[in-house]
Scaffold this active site. Structure first.
Site, short mmCIF file in Angstrom:
data_model
loop_
_atom_site.label_atom_id
_atom_site.label_comp_id
_atom_site.label_asym_id
_atom_site.label_seq_id
_atom_site.Cartn_x
_atom_site.Cartn_y
_atom_site.Cartn_z
N GLU A 69 51.03 100.17 -2.01
CA GLU A 69 51.03 98.53 -1.49
C GLU A 69 52.33 97.98 -0.86
O GLU A 69 52.31 97.30 0.18
CB GLU A 69 50.61 97.76 -2.53
CG GLU A 69 49.20 97.90 -3.14
CD GLU A 69 49.05 98.97 -3.92
OE1 GLU A 69 49.77 100.00 -4.40
OE2 GLU A 69 47.61 99.29 -4.46
N HIS A 138 42.46 93.83 -13.48
CA HIS A 138 41.72 93.99 -12.22
C HIS A 138 41.03 92.45 -12.10
O HIS A 138 40.14 92.30 -11.27
CB HIS A 138 40.46 95.14 -12.12
CG HIS A 138 41.05 96.33 -11.80
ND1 HIS A 138 41.73 97.15 -12.69
CD2 HIS A 138 40.76 97.05 -10.55
CE1 HIS A 138 42.25 98.35 -11.72
NE2 HIS A 138 41.45 98.19 -10.68
C1 LIG Z 1 48.13 99.88 -7.51
C2 LIG Z 1 46.73 100.03 -7.33
N1 LIG Z 1 46.14 100.17 -6.06
C3 LIG Z 1 44.80 100.31 -6.03
C4 LIG Z 1 43.85 100.61 -7.06
C5 LIG Z 1 42.42 100.83 -6.74
N2 LIG Z 1 42.22 101.99 -7.26
C6 LIG Z 1 41.66 102.58 -8.45
S1 LIG Z 1 41.70 104.27 -8.88
C7 LIG Z 1 42.20 104.51 -7.10
C8 LIG Z 1 42.33 105.94 -6.69
C9 LIG Z 1 43.27 106.61 -7.32
O1 LIG Z 1 43.32 107.99 -7.10
P1 LIG Z 1 44.12 109.12 -8.15
O2 LIG Z 1 45.42 108.61 -8.32
O3 LIG Z 1 43.82 110.27 -7.32
O4 LIG Z 1 43.01 109.04 -9.44
P2 LIG Z 1 41.60 109.57 -9.48
O5 LIG Z 1 40.85 108.23 -9.66
O6 LIG Z 1 41.14 110.47 -8.59
O7 LIG Z 1 41.57 110.15 -11.04
C10 LIG Z 1 42.52 103.27 -6.20
C11 LIG Z 1 43.08 103.34 -5.01
C12 LIG Z 1 44.69 100.29 -8.22
N3 LIG Z 1 43.70 100.52 -9.45
N4 LIG Z 1 45.98 100.27 -8.53
#
Ligand SMILES: Cc1ncc(C[n+]2csc(CCOP(=O)(O)OP(=O)(O)O)c2C)c(N)n1
Ligand SMILES: Cc1ncc(C[n+]2csc(CCOP(=O)(O)OP(=O)(O)O)c2C)c(N)n1
Ligand SMILES: [Mg+2]
Ligand SMILES: [Mg+2]
Lengths: 333, 325, 333, 325
Positions: A69, A138
């Site tokens: 971000e 959230h």
């Molecule tokens: C700081 C932040 N930015 C964006 C999000 C929205 N978001 C939730 S999960 C996610 C993807 C995360 O991917 P990863 O770390 O690979 O974990 P996975 O869900 O694949 O287990 C995003 C973009 C968030 N929760 N927190």
């Protein structure tokens, strides 16, 4: 835009779709404009606002970013400094705290600090608000954190019309604009007046005229206050609903104009009460319309608690129509 | 190694002039600070001149530069007039930011100099974004972004390098590793002290260079030009250097020994270059003396002009918050 | 602590030194306590507050961190969750924006979100305020950003006494406390009453009693309001000075108690006016003491501008004694 | 390679039980979501079970675990009762967080399970801090912190690894690289796709492991124990895996092909382990069937108990904001 022919029912449109139409319009209108953020492209947008845009505009105009971000908001600021017109999406307002340094210390600051040399025409859109059981990390209504910052323009999208027309207006600004879009309103539908064509992002807007009391609100407060006003009308109380829309700089004139007519005001917001927008509105009325008040300005605001997950507690954490009506009855008595 | 025969006397003179101007400007800044004409935080660049001079000589007028709060050297080497910078530090309306920025915030759009940012590392993503704009418009200029060894510990550094590599934008990151972040020595900032390795972990070609040796910097910039300007890829240049003065004027220098400072001063980039250039006949002692005199006059004039400036009227306090004001 | 013997002049102490004594006290008192932050050790503290402590307590208790605000504030939160009592220093409030996610989404949120299981007894100290010509990225009065956050306790150190005693009190809290220390007050000196020994971090404090008008303030506003009150006294106006001290949760009772006596109030703060602490104070008075007001509450607050470098503009950006006096004259007329 | 002879039948049964419980629990969660009993965001762990089971079997009761919003698997493998987790997701007062947290925020101090954090990567510094507390008190437990491939792009990741290495604290970072961050494939998140290389750039020993192979994970954990528990150093374990379901219930899965999913499902960690264990005689078909039945009962009971729970009274909304309330 479709003209009403008087015969045919105008089609309804959702808040989400209105936001998308706005994006399409500005992307077509200005090739310096591009959208970037997490999952705005291939995924279709976390809340499906930008769905389909990647196919329509391609990956140079609809840029998926990694989870960074601070990095991509800062990059948006840089692109704006270098003559582009970036639209940066932050998925929800909670994550905006990770980019707060860039938004405040850079975007809002550079023009003044550089003696007027460096403008930052960036638009930062973020999902905001409470009401989808997304829990404390959230869902929040942190409009006040942005409304406090000198150098920003802060817009709150409380109606379909604003969903459709605020973004194009924001894109004409040469300074940073933060647009707060409410995830709980995304599925709300209505008829969009095709004759509007644009909105003014410097003024508040009366959504319902009334003479007995002014309900001052923004965002998700708008539908709530309109509902409360309908109910109040049944018992003979004629409430005006003023949608602030622009949380910074505040349109003080419209606030005072309304209160000078009604002599009574209730401020309604989902945000936490202490140091909320309502506090500022109340203080300004105090300063400029004290002698015209028939009764003290009251606030109906969010309970000061990290938003809990379960529906009954989430509902209890934010103003509901009943509470608004109650406050109005108090200022009327 | 640099092709030393390519340098002519005029170039050598110009480079020495650059470096000396910076050194004397910083001396004057310190003096003006102690007189109370400059206030707030003041960070001097003395000792690191070879980097600013060596990097900047490779840049074109339309290239974009971003730097930190320790940016006098970059601003001067970029061509902002000493008097304009000094006026800014005096808080005068004829400073480059009308006095609003001061020492830490030099901006000059005319020379594409975009700060002067004092939140450590927060200009890195902006640099990436400016390079992104360049790439989107298919222009041929590049962005050059200076920062310190301490900055490389901020998360923003990692995010920025990754974005630059992912988007393949023409940005040159120049890390001026002067061994300290305020009072925090490199080994207390970084568990892995090789900063170039961090660049590589984000997919960026990364090289080290001796930042006390102007010729080495010039040489490194040839390669950087090939990577960033020609191949249109980001790159990280880690320049090892040392600041000869305190971190800022509020620094008692408790964290390093006098001896260490003396050791590094033996490698003073200005002396090293002067010795080399006189040794191989590019500069005479006379020429050096003449440059010293010119610089002294430049600096005196800068201070004089700055002290004769006018303050921005108080009524203008709220101007420039928004474009329309 | 030294007892006054009535004969000898008590020694003066600086605000900086009082802060240092407080640190020493809590580090001696509780071996779970440790101080961490950028340059708190070897450098001696950016503003020399922690000078000498590394020698006294060693590197396990006085930990220098790299430039990683989000990282080390988050680590402080983790250490607190695991039973330590970390004191985390953020050099200036501008940089706190880099740690905002950790402070708000974690420190302030975890107890509630975990249903009461996880407490975060961290103390976050930061240099705050305007007045040393540090320009827009090193000087601001952003108390309002923290005062808005549910789950935090926010303290503002406006006096020597609080510099000396707020930290020990904060260390007794089982929840996150943010302490705002004013860089422009560091060199101010005075006599510390050795009999005090502790302060209450739940209440505001009357710094000067008066009957005609209440000056409500905090932080750097305290010395300014006291100076204004002295000047006002010369022309027969007896001003009470109420130092809020605790910006969250606000001590509403003390505010109302004073205003109910004086019937007039002026709120003074260096922070930007819009959505400042003053707005909240004014709104609360509106809600609870409207009928008792002889005249509307006025605010004297910071001009909404990124703080400029030169002295004359910096001074113009924040309230000065003259402006406070002027506002008081307005509410008295 | 793991010493496969060390495993006995009881252990094999236990491990299969763990993995199957997670898989069926997630199936039930999805079903309850479609019935509206679970709301908000729901992220399922199906496909990644070998990591939770393999890592957790090496941890002691006093070790501390932190995870993201995709943490049901970790919570179950840690020993939080399925009924308590299900109740939490139903928003009931007998959920581990009294219903306040929901799916993304499981906390259970009794089992040293510290979330359930939904700001991506924001639990990494907390993990470092908890490990720092452990080190300061000279305890012998460790911290284990799970996160995704997407999280490794956040600046906080870089800062946390650096701090952990600088302070030499006993934290095991487990990166579950399931190839996607929401709809963003690894190559769009990271210019350098080898996440272990990032760990090394911050001074942390970093290894890869096949996260679909329980035995490989168990093997990797032996080494991790030696590094983190015995040598008291941080370590990064990058587990390659795949999520079999959508990112959350709001995901149309536009970004990956059905075929890709099918390919990965061929390496279903539960099947792989079951085949191996039956093949070498550690498990019989009967035993497997029995585990299936036990798990089915556990899950049914969990759902029943959750749906019979009570809601937290509305009057308690403002409890637990501060310790004293
Ligand atoms: C700081 C932040 N930015 C964006 C999000 C929205 N978001 C939730 S999960 C996610 C993807 C995360 O991917 P990863 O770390 O690979 O974990 P996975 O869900 O694949 O287990 C995003 C973009 C968030 N929760 N927190
Ligand atoms: C985000 C942030 N944190 C802390 C500071 C305070 N600070 C100013 S300069 C500095 C050290 C930076 O070191 P380095 O990046 O090596 O640059 P150098 O000063 O050595 O040129 C610190 C800690 C700051 N300005 N910004
Ligand atoms: Mg340095
Ligand atoms: Mg992933």
């Amino acid at each position: 835009m479709q003209q009403s022919n008087g015969m045919q029912q105008e089609p309804t449109i959702s808040y989400r779709k209105a936001l998308r139409q706005a994006l399409r319009e500005v992307l077509y209108a200005d090739d310096r404009a591009f959208l970037m953020g997490e999952d705005v492209g291939r995924y279709g947008g976390a809340f499906a606002v930008s769905k389909g845009l990647l196919d329509e505009f391609g990956p140079e105009r609809i840029m998926d970013t990694p989870l960074s971000e601070s990095g991509f908001v800062g990059a948006g600021i840089g692109a704006a400094m270098a003559g582009m017109r970036p639209i940066v999406e932050i998925m929800t307002i909670n994550f905006s705290l990770l980019a707060m340094d860039q938004i405040v210390n850079n975007a809002a600051t550079l023009r003044h600090m550089s003696g007027g040399q460096v403008g930052v025409p960036i638009v930062i859109r973020m999902g905001c608000g409470i009401g989808r059981q997304l829990a404390a990390q959230h869902s929040h209504s942190w409009e006040p954190l942005f409304a406090h910052i000198a150098g920003l323009t802060v817009l709150s999208v409380g109606t379909l019309e604003d969903a459709r027309w605020m973004l194009p207006a924001a894109m004409r600004s040469d300074d940073p604009v933060v647009i707060l879009e409410y995830t709980s309103l995304l599925n709300s539908e209505g008829i969009l007046d095709g004759n509007v064509g644009s909105v003014d992002i410097r003024t508040a807007c009366v959504r319902r005229h009334g003479s007995d009391v002014t309900l001052i609100t923004y965002g998700t407060g708008v539908p709530k206050c309109l509902a409360a006003a309908e109910r109040l009308a049944e018992s003979g109380i004629d409430a005006e609903v003023l949608d602030l829309r622009v949380l910074r700089p505040l349109d003080e004139q419209s606030i005072l104009a309304s209160v000078l007519r009604t002599h009574r005001a209730v401020v309604v917001e989902d945000a936490w009460r202490t140091l909320g927008v309502g506090a500022e509105v109340s203080a300004r009325i105090m300063e400029h319309a004290f002698r015209d008040l028939a009764s003290p300005v009251l606030r109906v605001a969010g309970v000061e608690v990290p938003i809990p997950y379960p529906k009954h507690l989430e509902d209890a954490a934010v103003p509901q129509v009943e509470g608004i009506i109650e406050a109005v009855r108090k200022v009327m008595s | 190694m640099v092709d030393r025969f390519i340098m002519d006397a005029a170039t050598a003179k110009g480079l020495l002039h650059q470096m000396l101007r910076i050194r004397r400007f910083e001396d004057a800044s310190a003096e003006q600070y102690s007189r109370g004409n400059i206030r707030g935080f003041l960070h001097l660049y003395s000792g690191e001149e070879a980097i600013a001079a060596g990097v900047m000589q490779a840049l074109r007028h339309d290239d974009i530069i971003l730097s930190s709060y320790r940016e006098h050297g970059h601003a001067l080497a970029r061509g902002i007039a000493p008097s304009v910078i000094m006026a800014e530090m005096f808080g005068m309306a004829d400073g480059c930011c009308r006095g609003r920025g001061g020492s830490m915030h030099l901006f000059d759009v005319a020379t594409n100099f975009y700060g002067g940012t004092a939140i450590v590392a927060s200009h890195l993503p902006m640099a990436v974004g400016m390079a992104l704009a360049i790439r989107k418009r298919d222009e041929h200029r590049i962005v050059c972004c200076f920062f310190g060894d301490g900055a490389a510990a901020e998360g923003t550094f990692a995010e920025s390098l990754n974005l630059a590599a992912l988007w393949s934008v023409p940005v040159l990151f120049v890390c001026e590793n002067n061994q300290y972040a305020m009072g925090t020595a490199l080994q207390y900032s970084h568990a892995e002290k090789d900063i170039a390795q961090k660049g590589r972990a984000y997919g960026i070609e990364s090289v080290h260079v001796d930042g006390m040796d102007l010729l080495a910097v010039i040489d490194a910039m040839r390669h950087a030009e090939a990577v960033v300007r020609t191949a249109r890829k980001p790159m990280l240049l880690v320049c090892n250097t040392y600041r000869f003065r305190a971190h800022s004027m509020f620094d008692a220098e408790l964290y390093r020994s006098k001896d260490e400072v003396v050791q590094w001063k033996r490698r003073d980039p200005i002396d090293v270059f002067t010795t080399w250039a006189t040794g191989c006949g590019l500069l005479t002692e006379d020429a050096v003396a003449q440059i010293e005199t010119t610089v002294a006059n430049e600096i005196t004039e800068a201070v004089t002009m700055a002290s004769q400036g006018d303050l921005e009227p108080v009524e203008d306090l709220e101007r420039h918050i928004y474009a329309t004001e």
